[in-house]
Motif scaffolding. Sequence first.
Motif, PDB file in Angstrom:
ATOM      1  N   THR A  83       0.717  -1.300  -0.095  1.00  0.00           N
ATOM      2  CA  THR A  83       0.031   0.093  -0.059  1.00  0.00           C
ATOM      3  C   THR A  83       0.809   1.227  -0.012  1.00  0.00           C
ATOM      4  N   VAL A  84       0.488   2.115  -0.738  1.00  0.00           N
ATOM      5  CA  VAL A  84       1.290   3.352  -1.098  1.00  0.00           C
ATOM      6  C   VAL A  84       0.483   4.527  -0.193  1.00  0.00           C
ATOM      7  N   SER A  85       1.140   4.818   0.983  1.00  0.00           N
ATOM      8  CA  SER A  85       0.660   5.751   1.852  1.00  0.00           C
ATOM      9  C   SER A  85       0.643   7.178   1.465  1.00  0.00           C
ATOM     10  N   LYS A  86       1.781   7.563   0.613  1.00  0.00           N
ATOM     11  CA  LYS A  86       2.009   8.931   0.069  1.00  0.00           C
ATOM     12  C   LYS A  86       2.811   8.709  -1.181  1.00  0.00           C
ATOM     13  N   GLU A  87       2.256   9.318  -2.325  1.00  0.00           N
ATOM     14  CA  GLU A  87       2.840   9.108  -3.564  1.00  0.00           C
ATOM     15  C   GLU A  87       4.101   9.828  -3.598  1.00  0.00           C
ATOM     16  N   GLY A  88       4.368  10.948  -3.005  1.00  0.00           N
ATOM     17  CA  GLY A  88       5.548  11.579  -2.972  1.00  0.00           C
ATOM     18  C   GLY A  88       5.751  12.491  -4.429  1.00  0.00           C
ATOM     19  N   ASP A  89       6.897  13.083  -4.491  1.00  0.00           N
ATOM     20  CA  ASP A  89       7.257  13.830  -5.853  1.00  0.00           C
ATOM     21  C   ASP A  89       8.023  12.811  -6.758  1.00  0.00           C
ATOM     22  N   ALA A  90       7.947  12.943  -8.027  1.00  0.00           N
ATOM     23  CA  ALA A  90       8.622  11.917  -8.770  1.00  0.00           C
ATOM     24  C   ALA A  90       9.913  12.646  -9.051  1.00  0.00           C
ATOM     25  N   PHE A  91      10.954  12.021  -9.204  1.00  0.00           N
ATOM     26  CA  PHE A  91      12.406  12.812  -9.641  1.00  0.00           C
ATOM     27  C   PHE A  91      12.071  12.502 -11.152  1.00  0.00           C
ATOM     28  N   SER A  92      11.710  13.949 -11.841  1.00  0.00           N
ATOM     29  CA  SER A  92      11.495  13.994 -13.224  1.00  0.00           C
ATOM     30  C   SER A  92      12.225  15.113 -13.777  1.00  0.00           C
TER      31      SER A  92
END
Length: 165
Positions: free
Chosen positions: A40-49
């Motif tokens: 389960t992902v509790s928080k996606e966060g910011d992608a390194f993009s």
Amino acid sequence: MAFKKKTWSDRMVEYAGRRKLTNVSTKQAIICDVERSEGTVSKEGDAFSSQNMNDLEQRVADGFSEVKQTTDGLIQNLAGLPTVKAGITELTFSGGNTTLTHNAGFPDTNYAAMFLCDNVRMFPRMSTNLDGNKTTLSASAVNGAGAIANLDGKYRVMWIVARST
């Protein structure tokens, strides 16, 4: 040295999740496709993009530009004054008070003084008592809770004194 922006780009590959595994004993290699299985992902966060990194580069560049504009404005505002002394020093405040000895050698109290502390959240409010060679500071600053508090302890202070015309 001036800040130089970098333009970031995303890495593009044919098989993003593919890995080569080599058995260290037998030296036999196999190629595997690896996929995420994080639960389960509790928080996606910011992608390194590239988009996020280029946004960061722009914000840093904007910050440097703002500092340069402020500094250039201070220099321009002080340009017409016949005598300007400046420096950076460490001062120890006790109960919000300290004395800066700047040895400007002005013959009277007809000068202006400006002070900035580099480790205070907001620029401190300072009142000054001037004489020709030193300035007594009484300083307070807004603390993290938004309350006014006297400065206590050591602070690096940038100071400018200018003889008014």
